[in-house]
Design a protein around this motif. Structure first.
Motif, short mmCIF file in Angstrom:
data_model
loop_
_atom_site.label_atom_id
_atom_site.label_comp_id
_atom_site.label_asym_id
_atom_site.label_seq_id
_atom_site.Cartn_x
_atom_site.Cartn_y
_atom_site.Cartn_z
N UNK A 171 32.97 -13.78 -6.37
CA UNK A 171 34.31 -14.46 -6.99
C UNK A 171 34.41 -13.89 -8.33
N UNK A 172 35.30 -12.72 -8.12
CA UNK A 172 35.61 -12.09 -9.52
C UNK A 172 36.47 -12.72 -10.33
N UNK A 226 42.36 -6.87 -17.93
CA UNK A 226 42.28 -5.59 -17.70
C UNK A 226 41.35 -5.56 -16.36
N UNK A 227 41.40 -6.52 -15.43
CA UNK A 227 40.98 -6.49 -14.07
C UNK A 227 41.82 -5.64 -13.14
N UNK A 228 41.40 -4.77 -12.23
CA UNK A 228 42.22 -3.90 -11.52
C UNK A 228 42.97 -4.89 -10.58
N UNK A 239 38.55 5.49 -9.77
CA UNK A 239 39.29 5.93 -11.02
C UNK A 239 39.80 4.84 -11.45
N UNK A 240 40.73 3.96 -10.64
CA UNK A 240 41.71 2.75 -11.10
C UNK A 240 40.62 1.72 -12.05
N UNK A 241 39.45 1.77 -11.18
CA UNK A 241 38.61 0.54 -11.49
C UNK A 241 37.93 0.67 -12.88
N UNK A 242 37.67 2.07 -12.86
CA UNK A 242 36.71 2.50 -14.35
C UNK A 242 37.76 2.81 -15.46
N UNK A 243 39.01 3.07 -15.09
CA UNK A 243 39.79 3.33 -16.35
C UNK A 243 40.86 2.27 -16.62
N UNK A 244 40.62 1.39 -17.53
CA UNK A 244 41.18 0.19 -17.62
C UNK A 244 42.54 0.22 -18.36
#
Length: 260
Positions: free
Chosen positions: A2-3, A8-10, A111-116
């Motif tokens: 459960x995220x 800033x969450x993807x 890339x998308x997840x790491x770069x907020x």
């Protein structure tokens, strides 16, 4: 898992864009695909049926994701679909000679997840023709799904599911790490330039290159697509775009003075 969907969450930074979609069933199935992976933003560009979101086939294949259909937006142009985005990825089974850098779904997701700082869009073309070159060239990367080379054609909703899955996996792996990095305050990173800023910079740069006779508009020889590919690899920040526009402006100003 459960995220927690922070700002800033993807899950809050990624939209799925379908261009020239012809099948209402594919729209419904795409809505279901992104909802099962925790995403919610769906944008349709010029679908074949203006009432596609209300069609029985779309509602049936959404199968519990009717809320995604209800909140989906329909727009006329890709520029409208990308408003607010600073990163766009085009999906295509067909590689292009002057495309942006080619990447795989997993690398894109990481890339998308790491770069907020990235607010992204993943763009899918029509079932029959895919994406036109003019849209692909606006994007930062071209996604190619590794598949059987003898039969690499995926249904539109299947392709959406693959990308949504990879992005969910990357988000779950990076969520805790992102929080720790943000809390530490270590390092510097400027704001990523949005796509409107980058397109404006390219137009400005093109005028400057024409003024100094580096670019012949009658015979451009793919110069601008090559430059777009180069800068796509760089990942431009807003301040960097402003620097490049300042250079272009100085070129144009100096040229006007010489012409007096």
């Amino acid at each position: 898992m459960n995220l927690t969907k922070t700002n800033t969450s993807l899950f809050n930074r990624l939209r799925f864009v379908l261009v020239d979609t012809s099948s209402p069933g594919n729209v419904g199935a795409a809505a279901r695909a992104i909802k099962t992976m925790g995403f919610s933003e769906l944008v349709l560009v010029n679908p074949r049926y203006p009432d596609v979101l209300q069609r029985d086939e779309a509602i049936a294949l959404a199968s519990g994701a009717q809320d995604i259909l209800a909140s989906a937006r329909i727009v006329e142009t890709i520029e409208q679909a990308l408003l607010g985005c600073n990163f766009a990825a085009a999906l295509s089974a067909r590689l292009r000679e002057f495309s942006p850098p080619v990447t795989a779904p997993r690398a894109l997701a990481l890339q998308l997840a790491e770069d907020v700082t990235l607010t992204g869009a993943v763009i899918f073309g029509s079932e029959r023709y895919g994406l036109p070159n003019e849209i692909v060239e606006k994007c930062n990367v071209l996604i190619n799904i590794p598949a059987n080379p003898d039969y690499s054609s995926l249904n539109l909703s299947q392709a959406v599911q693959v990308l949504a899955y990879e992005c969910r996996v990357a988000a779950s792996a990076q969520e805790t790490l992102q929080g720790e990095v943000a809390a530490s305050g270590i390092g510097f990173q400027g704001d990523t330039a949005n796509l409107v800023e980058i397109e404006g910079m390219f137009a400005h740069l093109e005028r400057a290159l024409i003024e100094i006779d580096f670019l012949d508009p009658a015979h451009p020889k793919k110069l601008m697509p090559r430059l777009k590919r180069l800068f796509s690899r760089a990942g431009l920040e807003t301040e960097e775009v402003n620097i490049l526009r300042g250079i272009a402006n100085q070129i144009l100003t100096k040229r006007r003075r010489l012409d007096r």
